[in-house]
Motif scaffolding. Structure first.
Motif, PDB file in Angstrom:
ATOM      1  N   LEU A  29       0.824  -1.207   0.000  1.00  0.00           N
ATOM      2  CA  LEU A  29       0.000   0.000   0.000  1.00  0.00           C
ATOM      3  C   LEU A  29       0.866   1.268   0.000  1.00  0.00           C
ATOM      4  N   VAL A  30       1.938   1.277   0.809  1.00  0.00           N
ATOM      5  CA  VAL A  30       2.804   2.467   0.868  1.00  0.00           C
ATOM      6  C   VAL A  30       3.458   2.721  -0.489  1.00  0.00           C
ATOM      7  N   VAL A  31       3.900   1.647  -1.131  1.00  0.00           N
ATOM      8  CA  VAL A  31       4.558   1.811  -2.432  1.00  0.00           C
ATOM      9  C   VAL A  31       3.588   2.372  -3.465  1.00  0.00           C
ATOM     10  N   MET A  32       2.351   1.833  -3.486  1.00  0.00           N
ATOM     11  CA  MET A  32       1.395   2.287  -4.493  1.00  0.00           C
ATOM     12  C   MET A  32       0.949   3.723  -4.225  1.00  0.00           C
ATOM     13  N   ILE A  33       0.765   4.073  -2.955  1.00  0.00           N
ATOM     14  CA  ILE A  33       0.376   5.464  -2.659  1.00  0.00           C
ATOM     15  C   ILE A  33       1.515   6.423  -2.993  1.00  0.00           C
ATOM     16  N   GLY A  34       2.747   6.006  -2.710  1.00  0.00           N
ATOM     17  CA  GLY A  34       3.902   6.852  -3.064  1.00  0.00           C
ATOM     18  C   GLY A  34       3.994   7.077  -4.561  1.00  0.00           C
ATOM     19  N   LEU A  35       3.745   6.039  -5.328  1.00  0.00           N
ATOM     20  CA  LEU A  35       3.780   6.178  -6.782  1.00  0.00           C
ATOM     21  C   LEU A  35       2.662   7.097  -7.278  1.00  0.00           C
ATOM     22  N   ALA A  36       1.540   7.102  -6.564  1.00  0.00           N
ATOM     23  CA  ALA A  36       0.443   7.982  -6.965  1.00  0.00           C
ATOM     24  C   ALA A  36       0.840   9.447  -6.835  1.00  0.00           C
ATOM     25  N   PHE A  37       1.657   9.793  -5.781  1.00  0.00           N
ATOM     26  CA  PHE A  37       2.127  11.170  -5.648  1.00  0.00           C
ATOM     27  C   PHE A  37       3.161  11.496  -6.713  1.00  0.00           C
ATOM     28  N   VAL A  38       3.971  10.541  -7.074  1.00  0.00           N
ATOM     29  CA  VAL A  38       5.026  10.803  -8.047  1.00  0.00           C
ATOM     30  C   VAL A  38       4.439  10.920  -9.462  1.00  0.00           C
ATOM     31  N   HIS A  39       3.456  10.120  -9.771  1.00  0.00           N
ATOM     32  CA  HIS A  39       2.838  10.127 -11.100  1.00  0.00           C
ATOM     33  C   HIS A  39       1.350  10.429 -10.943  1.00  0.00           C
ATOM     34  N   PRO A  40       1.016  11.698 -10.885  1.00  0.00           N
ATOM     35  CA  PRO A  40      -0.396  12.063 -10.672  1.00  0.00           C
ATOM     36  C   PRO A  40      -1.309  11.534 -11.768  1.00  0.00           C
ATOM     37  N   GLU A  41      -0.786  11.376 -13.023  1.00  0.00           N
ATOM     38  CA  GLU A  41      -1.663  10.906 -14.095  1.00  0.00           C
ATOM     39  C   GLU A  41      -2.136   9.462 -13.861  1.00  0.00           C
ATOM     40  N   LEU A  42      -1.412   8.718 -13.015  1.00  0.00           N
ATOM     41  CA  LEU A  42      -1.797   7.318 -12.703  1.00  0.00           C
ATOM     42  C   LEU A  42      -2.383   7.167 -11.306  1.00  0.00           C
ATOM     43  N   ALA A  43      -2.669   8.271 -10.665  1.00  0.00           N
ATOM     44  CA  ALA A  43      -3.083   8.227  -9.267  1.00  0.00           C
ATOM     45  C   ALA A  43      -4.362   7.417  -9.095  1.00  0.00           C
ATOM     46  N   VAL A  44      -5.329   7.579 -10.026  1.00  0.00           N
ATOM     47  CA  VAL A  44      -6.613   6.866  -9.873  1.00  0.00           C
ATOM     48  C   VAL A  44      -6.406   5.359  -9.917  1.00  0.00           C
ATOM     49  N   TRP A  45      -5.574   4.940 -10.872  1.00  0.00           N
ATOM     50  CA  TRP A  45      -5.348   3.474 -10.988  1.00  0.00           C
ATOM     51  C   TRP A  45      -4.559   2.924  -9.815  1.00  0.00           C
ATOM     52  N   LEU A  46      -3.562   3.675  -9.356  1.00  0.00           N
ATOM     53  CA  LEU A  46      -2.742   3.173  -8.252  1.00  0.00           C
ATOM     54  C   LEU A  46      -3.523   3.139  -6.956  1.00  0.00           C
ATOM     55  N   ILE A  47      -4.324   4.154  -6.689  1.00  0.00           N
ATOM     56  CA  ILE A  47      -5.110   4.147  -5.447  1.00  0.00           C
ATOM     57  C   ILE A  47      -6.175   3.055  -5.509  1.00  0.00           C
ATOM     58  N   GLY A  48      -6.791   2.862  -6.682  1.00  0.00           N
ATOM     59  CA  GLY A  48      -7.766   1.774  -6.824  1.00  0.00           C
ATOM     60  C   GLY A  48      -7.136   0.410  -6.579  1.00  0.00           C
ATOM     61  N   GLY A  49      -5.904   0.227  -7.090  1.00  0.00           N
ATOM     62  CA  GLY A  49      -5.216  -1.047  -6.847  1.00  0.00           C
ATOM     63  C   GLY A  49      -4.901  -1.249  -5.388  1.00  0.00           C
ATOM     64  N   ALA A  50      -4.517  -0.160  -4.703  1.00  0.00           N
ATOM     65  CA  ALA A  50      -4.216  -0.280  -3.277  1.00  0.00           C
ATOM     66  C   ALA A  50      -5.449  -0.696  -2.499  1.00  0.00           C
ATOM     67  N   VAL A  51      -6.599  -0.112  -2.825  1.00  0.00           N
ATOM     68  CA  VAL A  51      -7.847  -0.479  -2.153  1.00  0.00           C
ATOM     69  C   VAL A  51      -8.190  -1.950  -2.420  1.00  0.00           C
ATOM     70  N   LEU A  52      -8.003  -2.379  -3.672  1.00  0.00           N
ATOM     71  CA  LEU A  52      -8.310  -3.778  -4.019  1.00  0.00           C
ATOM     72  C   LEU A  52      -7.433  -4.746  -3.230  1.00  0.00           C
ATOM     73  N   ALA A  54      -6.024  -4.230  -0.292  1.00  0.00           N
ATOM     74  CA  ALA A  54      -6.416  -4.207   1.116  1.00  0.00           C
ATOM     75  C   ALA A  54      -7.686  -5.022   1.344  1.00  0.00           C
ATOM     76  N   VAL A  55      -8.682  -4.868   0.455  1.00  0.00           N
ATOM     77  CA  VAL A  55      -9.938  -5.628   0.612  1.00  0.00           C
ATOM     78  C   VAL A  55      -9.689  -7.126   0.435  1.00  0.00           C
ATOM     79  N   SER A  56      -8.876  -7.504  -0.553  1.00  0.00           N
ATOM     80  CA  SER A  56      -8.599  -8.926  -0.794  1.00  0.00           C
ATOM     81  C   SER A  56      -7.880  -9.550   0.386  1.00  0.00           C
ATOM     82  N   ALA A  57      -6.918  -8.843   0.942  1.00  0.00           N
ATOM     83  CA  ALA A  57      -6.190  -9.383   2.088  1.00  0.00           C
ATOM     84  C   ALA A  57      -7.114  -9.581   3.285  1.00  0.00           C
ATOM     85  N   TRP A  58      -8.034  -8.685   3.493  1.00  0.00           N
ATOM     86  CA  TRP A  58      -8.962  -8.818   4.628  1.00  0.00           C
ATOM     87  C   TRP A  58      -9.924  -9.982   4.421  1.00  0.00           C
ATOM     88  N   LEU A  59     -10.449 -10.128   3.189  1.00  0.00           N
ATOM     89  CA  LEU A  59     -11.396 -11.221   2.923  1.00  0.00           C
ATOM     90  C   LEU A  59     -10.736 -12.595   3.061  1.00  0.00           C
TER      91      LEU A  59
END
Length: 471
Positions: A29-52, A54-59
């Motif tokens: 999660l930290v890596v994907m969120i960090g990449l979202a700050f570095v590459h704002p054009e990919l922020a939506v995809w990276l944050i969505g992947g981080a959420v996915l 986190a949800v998969s690990a919990w389930l």
């Protein structure tokens, strides 16, 4: 989490699993969120992947319902489900036992008719042809020793083991175990009776003993003869060509006799071992007789003896083992040829659809008739019979009862050119007995002899015979 209860000693504990999964997910999660700050054009995809992630690990690691466990009693014993030890399981086990098992109720000590069977398993019902409960013990088991052992178990609390033999055409050896059972206060006493068929074991034992006794007795003479001639040939007859050839011929005849003797003993022992097992095949008695006549054609031609076969008009189909039925006809025909003079006639007759009395009826007028094997009379059963008659010297009345004894020879017929082992009619007797048939001999001095073997016919033939004819 599901790893709190470890299924094996090497499975990861709750703490190690928590750190492994949690640390891995957090780093992702930290890596994907960090990449979202570095590459704002990919922020939506990276944050969505981080959420996915986190949800998969919990389930995948969410807590599950605990598996049901068996209740543990004091001392570490497991409390089984009542359905596993209930009456239904015990009843199924009781029914599945191969040995006949009876539970007997006692009643009054002096009332023999009060011994009733209150429970019998499937094997006992099949053997004794009774219902599951209610039968009288004295009607089912008539062996005094077993009845006495049951009384001792019922009223004396004594356990016993009893060996006994059942009568009939074929004897069977049984062993009965009688044991007392605990009873409720005021209830009739109960006893457990277990029966075991030990016929096979006893027959095997007797077969071994009889074979050793008979072989040692009968082989003594030819072995002594061979030893004597070998010693002679090694001595003064070594250079005598005429004596050597004569001695070698005698030695060959003695060796052949031992071979036939051992073969007949093994055949007889094998037949006796399976005598209590009914055959399951189907044999045409007339065809078996025809095959035997064809097989001995060379022998009878050498002795200038004619064999006349009357196969009858109907097919004589019987329940039996073909090899053993052929052996019966073969042995009877061999005896007839052996005691017939050159140029004589041997008659073989096959008749079918005979009743019990017809099968055992006389076939030689003026001769002595003696049943050597008599089957149990059964209603609705028809028989096929084969009769082998010779016109030789015949037999006196006193010899007839002993004809089927092992190695029995009629006095005056122990030597000469009538070679044999003395086991042929003993083999015939046991084969006929196994097939639930009958064996009859008729003879008189100067009239020859007739041997008749008769066997139950197959069901189809009996049904045809019992069907009334149309007008």
């Amino acid at each position: 989490m599901p790893y709190e209860i470890s299924p094996s000693p090497v499975a990861p504990t709750f703490t190690s699993r928590l750190w492994t999964v949690g640390t891995s997910v957090a780093i992702s999660l930290v890596v994907m969120i960090g990449l979202a700050f570095v590459h704002p054009e990919l922020a939506v995809w990276l944050i969505g992947g981080a959420v996915l992630i986190a949800v998969s690990a919990w389930l995948l690691n969410m807590p599950s319902a605990p598996e049901p466990t068996e209740p543990v009693l004091e001392g570490g014993q497991v409390d089984l489900q009542p359905s596993l030890i209930g009456g239904d399981l015990l009843d199924r086990v009781f029914e599945a036992l191969d040995d006949p098992v009876l539970i007997v109720s006692g009643g009054e000590p002096d009332d023999i008719a009060g011994r009733r069977i209150i429970m019998a398993n499937h094997a006992a019902r099949e053997l004794m042809r009774i219902q599951r409960q209610g039968a009288l013990l004295v009607q089912v088991i008539r062996e005094p020793g077993v009845l006495e052992a049951v009384d001792e178990a019922l009223f004396g609390g004594v356990s016993r083991t009893t060996d006994y033999t059942t009568g009939g055409q074929r004897d069977r050896r049984w062993r009965a175990w009688t044991r007392p059972l605990e009873q409720a206060p005021g209830a009739d006493p109960l006893a457990l009776v277990i029966l075991r068929d030990e016929t096979d074991a006893r027959r095997t034992e007797m077969m071994r003993v009889d074979f050793l006794a008979n072989a040692s007795h009968e082989l003594r003479t030819p072995l002594a003869s061979l030893s004597g001639f070998i010693e002679t040939l090694k001595g003064h007859a070594r250079d005598d060509a005429v004596a050597r050839d004569r001695f070698l011929d005698i030695m060959a005849a003695q060796a052949d006799r031992m071979t036939r003797l051992v073969a007949d003993l093994l055949s007889l022992s094998r037949i006796e071992l399976n005598e209590h097992i009914p055959p399951s095949g189907r044999v045409d008695l007339d065809r078996a007789a025809a095959d035997v006549v064809d097989a001995v054609s060379v022998l009878v031609k050498e002795k200038a003896i004619s064999v006349v076969l009357d196969q009858g008009e109907a097919r004589a189909s019987i329940n039996g083992d073909r090899d053993e039925i052929v052996q019966v006809v073969q042995n009877l025909l061999d005896n007839a040829v052996k005691y017939s003079s050159p140029g004589g006639v041997v008659e073989i007759t096959v008749v079918s659809d005979l009743g019990f009395d017809e099968a055992g009826a006389a076939r030689m007028a003026g001769a002595t008739r003696l049943p050597l094997v008599s089957p149990d009379r059964a209603s609705g059963v028809f028989y096929a019979a084969v009769t082998v008659r010779d016109h030789g010297p015949g037999l006196a009345r006193e010899h007839l009862p002993r004809l089927t004894e092992r190695f029995y020879r009629v006095e005056g017929q122990k030597s000469g050119e009538r070679l044999g082992t003395g086991l042929g009619l003993a083999i015939v007797k046991h084969i006929v007995n196994r097939h639930q048939g009958g064996l009859l001999v008729e003879s008189a001095p100067g009239m020859g002899a007739a041997f008749t073997a008769w066997f139950p016919m197959v069901v189809e033939r009996r049904d045809v015979r019992t069907t009334p004819l149309a007008d």
